[in-house]
Design an enzyme around this catalytic site. Sequence first.
Site, short mmCIF file in Angstrom:
data_model
loop_
_atom_site.label_atom_id
_atom_site.label_comp_id
_atom_site.label_asym_id
_atom_site.label_seq_id
_atom_site.Cartn_x
_atom_site.Cartn_y
_atom_site.Cartn_z
N ARG A 103 44.98 29.76 36.95
CA ARG A 103 43.86 30.18 37.80
C ARG A 103 42.59 29.53 37.27
O ARG A 103 42.30 29.61 36.08
CB ARG A 103 43.77 31.70 37.69
CG ARG A 103 42.86 32.35 38.68
CD ARG A 103 43.04 33.85 38.66
NE ARG A 103 42.44 34.48 37.48
CZ ARG A 103 41.85 35.66 37.51
NH1 ARG A 103 41.80 36.35 38.61
NH2 ARG A 103 41.35 36.19 36.41
N THR A 107 36.49 29.41 40.20
CA THR A 107 36.72 29.64 41.63
C THR A 107 37.79 30.71 41.87
O THR A 107 37.94 31.19 43.00
CB THR A 107 37.23 28.34 42.30
OG1 THR A 107 38.50 28.00 41.71
CG2 THR A 107 36.26 27.19 42.09
N ASP A 202 43.35 39.78 29.57
CA ASP A 202 44.12 38.59 29.95
C ASP A 202 45.53 38.75 29.38
O ASP A 202 45.73 38.72 28.16
CB ASP A 202 43.45 37.34 29.39
CG ASP A 202 44.15 36.09 29.88
OD1 ASP A 202 45.36 35.92 29.62
OD2 ASP A 202 43.50 35.25 30.54
N ASP A 205 46.80 35.87 27.09
CA ASP A 205 46.12 35.89 25.78
C ASP A 205 46.65 37.02 24.92
O ASP A 205 46.82 36.87 23.72
CB ASP A 205 44.61 36.06 25.95
CG ASP A 205 43.94 34.80 26.50
OD1 ASP A 205 44.62 33.77 26.63
OD2 ASP A 205 42.73 34.87 26.79
N1 URA Z 1 45.02 37.80 34.94
C1 URA Z 1 45.05 38.53 33.80
O1 URA Z 1 45.72 38.16 32.84
N2 URA Z 1 44.32 39.67 33.76
C2 URA Z 1 43.57 40.11 34.80
O2 URA Z 1 42.96 41.17 34.69
C3 URA Z 1 43.57 39.33 35.98
C4 URA Z 1 44.30 38.19 36.03
#
Ligand code: URA
Length: 211
Positions: A103, A107, A202, A205
């Site tokens: 992602r 954007t 995330d 992560d």
């Molecule tokens: N991707 C993620 O890892 N966490 C989010 O909150 C949104 C997208």
Amino acid sequence: MELHIADHPLIAHKLTVLRDERTDPGRFRGLTEELVALLAYEATRNIRVVDKEINTPVCPMTGTKLSSPRPVVVPILRAGLGMLDGMLKMLPTAEVGFLGLVRDEETLEAHAYANRLPSDLRDRQVFVIDPMLATGGTLAMAIDFLLERGVSDVTAICLVSAPEGVRHIEERYEGIANVTVHTAALDEKLNEKGYIVPGLGDAGDRMYGVV
Ligand code: URA
């Protein structure tokens, strides 16, 4: 689109530990695996099966086995990889295809950097695994790749979903494809950076460290 939100105290408990910022990557990966296995139990309720004749030590009987062709599991890299072991524990004979989608943090659009899917997926039952259904852009791109290969129904398993993402998938595939989403939780909203609130941060992560 069918949406299933898990309603089970064990899932709620494990998800709470997963969300906690103090949970370290090792524990996070372990819990992810456990949660996926629990979600897979419901998500595979309509998996295709056939009769199988066997002999128990006592007598012959008609049992059940998964039908051919085998189901396909598609983790969306990177974070979906953390869900693969849990899924394969439930479906050890599944075939696995990979989609690498990232992602753009500005954007929030999804871009594909890897596509290793079987070329013909007609009549296959496909399970897409991605922990976070946020804007729905990544899941939509994955579903589009699958529809191009002849898939007519897709089941997505997500740990945490946002109403925005659910709406996106609902509107996009209305009358086009059968899409079912199984999620451990439907959260409140997305924030201005596209993160799910309260979410868990995330997911990639937290599983593998910041890149
Ligand atoms: N991707 C993620 O890892 N966490 C989010 O909150 C949104 C997208």
